[in-house]
Write an enzyme that holds these catalytic residues in place. Structure first.
Site, short mmCIF file in Angstrom:
data_model
loop_
_atom_site.label_atom_id
_atom_site.label_comp_id
_atom_site.label_asym_id
_atom_site.label_seq_id
_atom_site.Cartn_x
_atom_site.Cartn_y
_atom_site.Cartn_z
N LEU A 338 0.84 -1.21 0.00
CA LEU A 338 0.00 0.00 0.00
C LEU A 338 0.86 1.25 0.00
CD1 LEU A 338 -2.57 -1.08 2.75
CD2 LEU A 338 -3.08 -0.73 0.33
N GLY A 339 2.03 1.13 0.54
CA GLY A 339 2.94 2.27 0.60
C GLY A 339 4.19 1.91 1.37
N GLY A 342 9.14 5.21 6.53
CA GLY A 342 10.43 5.18 7.18
C GLY A 342 10.73 3.88 7.90
N PHE A 343 9.72 3.14 8.25
CA PHE A 343 9.94 1.89 8.98
C PHE A 343 9.97 0.67 8.07
CE2 PHE A 343 8.13 4.68 12.15
CZ PHE A 343 8.97 4.46 13.23
N GLY A 344 9.33 0.82 6.89
CA GLY A 344 9.25 -0.32 6.00
C GLY A 344 7.97 -0.23 5.20
N VAL A 346 3.99 -1.13 4.01
CA VAL A 346 2.66 -1.45 4.54
C VAL A 346 1.96 -2.27 3.45
CG1 VAL A 346 0.48 -0.54 5.39
CG2 VAL A 346 2.59 0.72 5.82
N LYS A 360 1.91 -3.75 8.74
CA LYS A 360 3.07 -2.87 8.64
C LYS A 360 4.29 -3.60 9.15
CE LYS A 360 4.56 1.74 9.61
NZ LYS A 360 4.08 3.06 9.40
N ASP A 456 5.29 12.29 14.87
CA ASP A 456 5.46 12.21 13.42
C ASP A 456 4.13 12.51 12.71
OD1 ASP A 456 6.87 11.93 11.08
OD2 ASP A 456 6.82 9.75 11.06
P1 ATP Z 1 6.13 6.97 8.29
O1 ATP Z 1 6.95 5.75 8.19
O2 ATP Z 1 6.88 8.10 8.85
O3 ATP Z 1 4.82 6.75 8.97
P2 ATP Z 1 4.57 7.07 5.90
O4 ATP Z 1 3.30 7.35 6.67
O5 ATP Z 1 4.73 7.75 4.59
O6 ATP Z 1 5.82 7.42 6.78
P3 ATP Z 1 3.91 4.31 6.23
O7 ATP Z 1 3.31 4.58 7.56
O8 ATP Z 1 4.79 3.13 6.11
O9 ATP Z 1 4.72 5.55 5.70
O10 ATP Z 1 2.73 4.20 5.21
C1 ATP Z 1 2.99 4.14 3.83
C2 ATP Z 1 1.70 4.40 3.09
O11 ATP Z 1 0.84 3.28 3.23
C3 ATP Z 1 0.91 5.59 3.65
O12 ATP Z 1 1.28 6.77 3.04
C4 ATP Z 1 -0.52 5.21 3.33
O13 ATP Z 1 -0.87 5.73 2.09
C5 ATP Z 1 -0.50 3.69 3.29
N1 ATP Z 1 -1.09 3.13 4.51
C6 ATP Z 1 -0.50 3.08 5.72
N2 ATP Z 1 -1.32 2.50 6.62
C7 ATP Z 1 -2.45 2.19 5.97
C8 ATP Z 1 -3.70 1.59 6.36
N3 ATP Z 1 -3.91 1.20 7.61
N4 ATP Z 1 -4.67 1.44 5.43
C9 ATP Z 1 -4.44 1.84 4.16
N5 ATP Z 1 -3.31 2.42 3.74
C10 ATP Z 1 -2.32 2.60 4.61
MG MG Z 2 2.78 6.25 8.41
#
Ligand code: ATP
Ligand code: MG
Length: 630
Positions: A338-339, A342-344, A346, A360, A456
């Site tokens: 999905l995306g 910074g941690f890896g 999702v 995640k 964050d």
């Molecule tokens: P950080 O690691 O600082 O949180 P981030 O929010 O860009 O940075 P992730 O939290 O790993 O990175 O999320 C990556 C992407 O995955 C998000 O931008 C979002 O679009 C999608 N995502 C995250 N969690 C969910 C979820 N529970 N349901 C649907 N999409 C999600």
């Molecule tokens: Mg995030």
């Protein structure tokens, strides 16, 4: 033999009623056994404390004049609402209750200025708060994270351990099963230890405002915890829904013993007695039948015990097997991503072919002691708020740390501001998003008993539900990192460039105002449809540029050109931009708390006489993430 047991049981209960009334067994020393002082100061401590004191006075009067052992009272004068509650255990007289209440109040008022506190004594529980939910809801949202109180005496029974453990455990089991079935959820009982010239006393009381199911759940947990105390001669369990205590020392008077024989007879657990009576009367075939029934009941009890165990162990979050999550994400396939953050990554995952969740992967998070990691996960998972993304479970096998989260098909706010769905949110939706984020953060900061600073806040951590309401994601992640990773002394992640408050990015100074700052930046992004890191004019990024426009009273210029606003809306936006600038001010004390921001947004209560000052800018860095100490 079974008849003998029953007769002995009845005899014990009856002979315990009404004898030796002259000796008072209640210990009225009243020493606090658990004290919690809230850490968040009320907006006006003077007003709050006045209301607290007057509410306590009123409550004391209630107890005395109505001759009751439980009461609530409130004083809402001057805006700093205070709600108070007193609960004495039912074996006390009203005067003993008031004595305990007085002792409790004198402890509570010595807490440093905070917007809530509670104290537990052996005989009573007294509490004050700025919110009212705890009157009727022992699992009030604001109490998430509050811990249960368990204490086992340090003296072990002098009797044969096995007999003692078996007898007391069976006794506690009876109490557990009977209490939820009694109308006032209160039991005081005693049990003699055979051949030991000793008696064990126990009291259980669920809170008056609860229902049978909540009482049962609390009793189940209490039983399990206290059973672990054995062979200690003393055990106490307390949680917001119930209190249970057993002791070899008599702590209530004989005339307060409750007659539980009738309930016991009807009780499933009591069926072992019931079944054997039937067996003795109707002989051979019936005996066989009763044995069969007993076996079935035993198995059923064992089974239900296992279920309780699972529920208790998980406390809301579910532990998943790594291999199940691997299967659910199709072997963590690229297509399910999905995306990435910074941690890896999702991933979208389908559990058991029906439930869609997000998984995640946590890379680079230090797998600290497993129990510590799991405790954090549990803490986060019990937090419930409509603007906070739910954590459903976790997996921590070896070095694989995974979080299982509520899946939000719409994804994150950034996609709607400058990503694939740019321009699809109208102003009302954006306004609701801003208010919702503020409420979610206020909940994390001020309404739980553990203050959680997100650290964050950014648009990609705001997910949008089907009706475009915001849900803040990753609010517990900072807690999963090693503490030293977030301070100046070591290199580490401390937020995202463009969103992080300068004092945190540069000096590692952490407070809830760090989130206020990032929230201000998210407001500007939501209004402008631009990234905070975008160079908007000359070398100015969004915040700097907004400030310069504000100085010229031209800040409406930042509004997203995709928005078509009427006059009223433009005025509303202008005020919200000013709130955003206030949120990003330095020093930290200039910034409002998130609870204040909610009021400002909701009640249009805006800046008043406050003069805005130029926001401090942050250090530019090539890296999107901020590292400190390097
Ligand atoms: P950080 O690691 O600082 O949180 P981030 O929010 O860009 O940075 P992730 O939290 O790993 O990175 O999320 C990556 C992407 O995955 C998000 O931008 C979002 O679009 C999608 N995502 C995250 N969690 C969910 C979820 N529970 N349901 C649907 N999409 C999600
Ligand atoms: Mg995030």
């Amino acid at each position: 033999m079974p008849f003998m047991v029953l007769v002995l049981l009845l005899w014990l209960t009856l002979t315990n009623t009404g004898s030796s009334e002259s000796i008072n067994h209640v210990n009225t020393t009243n020493i606090p056994i658990q004290l919690f002082c809230g850490r968040n100061a009320p907006s006006n401590p003077l007003n709050f404390n006045e209301n607290r004191d007057s509410s306590f006075n009123q409550l004391r009067l209630n107890l005395l004049s109505n001759r009751v052992l439980y009461g609530t009272s409130q004083d809402l004068t001057g805006g700093d609402s205070v709600f108070t509650l007193a609960r004495c255990w039912n074996y006390l007289s009203v005067d003993e209750c008031v004595a305990c209440f007085d002792a409790a109040v004198s402890v509570l008022v010595s807490c440093p200025d905070g917007n809530g506190a509670y104290v537990l004594f052996d005989n009573c529980f007294v509490r004050y708060e700025s919110f009212v939910d705890f009157y009727t809801n022992p699992h009030a949202e604001q109490d998430a994270g509050a811990t249960q109180f368990i204490s086992c005496g340090n003296q072990s029974a002098s009797q044969l351990e096995l007999t003692y453990n078996q007898t007391v455990s069976a006794f506690l089991l009876e109490i557990r099963d009977v209490t939820p079935k009694i109308s006032n959820f209160y039991v005081a009982s005693a049990k003699e230890i055979t051949n030991a010239n000793a008696t064990v006393y126990a009291v259980a009381q669920c809170v008056e405002s609860t229902n049978q199911t909540i009482c049962e759940t609390c009793m189940n947990i209490a039983y399990k915890k206290l059973d672990n105390c054995l062979p200690s001669t003393e055990g106490r369990f307390f949680d917001m829904a119930c209190f249970v205590r057993y002791s070899e020392t008599q702590f209530f008077n004989d005339n307060k013993i409750t007659d539980i024989t009738n309930v016991l007879k009807d009780n499933v657990i009591g069926n072992s007695v019931k079944v054997t009576i039937v067996a003795s009367v109707i002989g051979g075939v019936a005996l066989l039948l009763s044995i069969l029934i007993s076996c079935l009941l035993y198995r059923q009890r064992k089974k239900s015990k296992k279920t309780e165990q699972d529920v208790d162990d998980l406390e809301g979050a579910i532990r998943y097997n790594y291999k199940d999550l691997k299967l659910a994400t199709d072997n963590f396939s690229e297509g399910n991503i999905l995306g990435k953050g910074g941690f890896g990554e999702v991933y979208k995952a389908i559990l058991g072919n029906k439930n869609i969740v997000a998984v995640k992967k946590l890379h680079g998070v230090h797998a600290r002691a497993k129990t510590e990691f799991e405790n954090e996960v549990k803490l986060i998972s019990i937090i419930r708020h409509r603007n906070l993304l739910r954590l459903l479970g976790w997996s921590s096998e070896g070095s694989n740390l995974l979080l299982v989260l509520e899946y939000i098909p719409n994804g994150s706010l950034d996609k709607f501001l400058w990503g694939a769905r740019k321009g699809t949110l109208d102003w009302t939706q954006r306004y609701e998003i801003i208010v919702g984020i503020a409420k979610g953060l206020a909940h994390l900061h001020d309404e739980l008993h553990v203050k959680i600073v997100h650290r964050d806040i950014k648009s990609s951590n705001i997910l949008l539900s089907d009706d475009f309401k915001p849900k803040i994601a990753d609010f517990g992640l900072a807690r999963l990192q090693r503490e030293d990773q977030t301070h100046i002394s070591t290199t580490g992640y401390a937020g995202t460039f463009g969103y992080t408050a300068p004092e945190y990015a540069l000096l590692g100074v952490l407070s809830d105002k760090v989130d206020t700052y990032s929230f201000g930046v998210v407001i500007l992004e939501t209004i402008s449809g631009r990234r905070s890191t975008e160079v908007v004019s000359g070398t100015d990024l969004l915040l700097e540029n907004t400030w310069k426009l504000y100085e010229k009273k031209m800040h409406l210029n930042i509004i997203d050109e995709m928005l078509d606003l009427n006059q009223d809306e433009q005025e509303q936006v202008m005020k919200i931009i000013e709130i955003a600038l206030l949120c990003t001010e330095s020093p930290v004390s200039n910034r409002p708390t998130m609870s204040e921001v909610v009021l400002m947004l909701r009640e249009g209560q805006l800046l008043g006489n406050r003069e805005l000052t130029r926001p401090t800018n942050f250090v530019h860095n090539q890296d999107r993430r901020i590292h400190i100490g390097t």
